[in-house]
Design an enzyme around this catalytic site. Sequence first.
Site, mmCIF file in Angstrom:
data_model
loop_
_atom_site.group_PDB
_atom_site.id
_atom_site.type_symbol
_atom_site.label_atom_id
_atom_site.label_comp_id
_atom_site.label_asym_id
_atom_site.label_seq_id
_atom_site.Cartn_x
_atom_site.Cartn_y
_atom_site.Cartn_z
ATOM 1 N N TYR A 187 0.856 -1.226 0.064
ATOM 2 C CA TYR A 187 -0.011 -0.075 0.009
ATOM 3 C C TYR A 187 0.853 1.105 -0.074
ATOM 4 O O TYR A 187 0.717 2.178 -0.653
ATOM 5 C CB TYR A 187 -1.086 -0.174 1.175
ATOM 6 N N LYS A 216 1.327 4.079 -2.868
ATOM 7 C CA LYS A 216 1.195 5.744 -2.910
ATOM 8 C C LYS A 216 2.451 6.345 -3.113
ATOM 9 O O LYS A 216 2.026 7.400 -3.682
ATOM 10 C CB LYS A 216 0.644 5.786 -1.386
#
Length: 246
Positions: A150, A154
């Site tokens: 994750y 990002k």
Amino acid sequence: MTRTVVVTGGGTGIGRATALRFAAAGDDVYVTGRRPEPLAETVALALKAGATGTVESVLCDSSSAEQLRALVAQLPDTVDVLVNNAGGNTDFDAADGEGLEALAETWLTNFRANVLTAVLTTEALADKLADNGAVVSIGSIAADKGAGSYGAAKAALASWNVYVAGVLGERGITANVVSPGYIGETEFFRDRMTAQRRETLIAATKNGRAGEPDDVAETIFFLASPGGRHLSAQVLNVNGGAQTTR
Ligand SMILES: NC(=O)c1ccc[n+]([C@@H]2O[C@H](COP(=O)([O-])OP(=O)(O)OC[C@H]3O[C@@H](n4cnc5c(N)ncnc54)[C@H](OP(=O)(O)O)[C@@H]3O)[C@@H](O)[C@H]2O)c1
């Protein structure tokens, strides 16, 4: 001047607060997402709050090329502000699996959910984006914290943003990432947030509180405002000065 604003993932949390902020300013707002119910609730809340512009929802998975083409066909000719908010940590929903195949799947899923959603939506809408408009994508403090697939997704989003700021900048369009720390009142954490974890995240801030969706929405609104026209290719952290999240 009434602007046309598209907010992906506008049915809940940060996306909903952002849609309501622009709607309250009299802009025409289109919210997208995969579930109709939360989107309808956002529209109802905007109307209840006295929105004077159009507020509509369009079902669209931002990672689907086909659904994005259908979305583009339903939007007005010009879009002034695009907020690439759709995303989240797909590891929370991942089935337990072992081995390289399972690992590859979790990384690809987070990449699709947090990078491809923004890349494909921006590309799909590129011809409609108004000169001197704004694209804002939602990153995460996780990008700077070594937070697995994750966080890496990002971080990739922030890298892509620098690239796209250059491409769109030729038309005076700004492109920025707003990178939230811990924001309460969202569906992000599912049922995984414990009281102890929340306390730790709040303790990591300088101002001793959780972020709210409105904190992020106001920053996005500013980036799209006349005052934000010379801000581009940036990552703006909205995290109360949080330094550590472990
Ligand atoms: N909450 C936090 O602490 C925090 C911190 C840092 C960053 N963020 C980021 O902030 C953004 C907004 O999340 P949130 O905190 O507001 O959580 P949220 O309440 O879970 O909102 C995410 C929204 O995105 C939509 N969505 C997800 N994938 C989508 C897709 N492929 N296509 C279209 N819509 C999609 C979801 O609706 P559907 O499921 O109906 O599609 C949902 O409405 C995310 O990018 C998240 O990574 C959140």
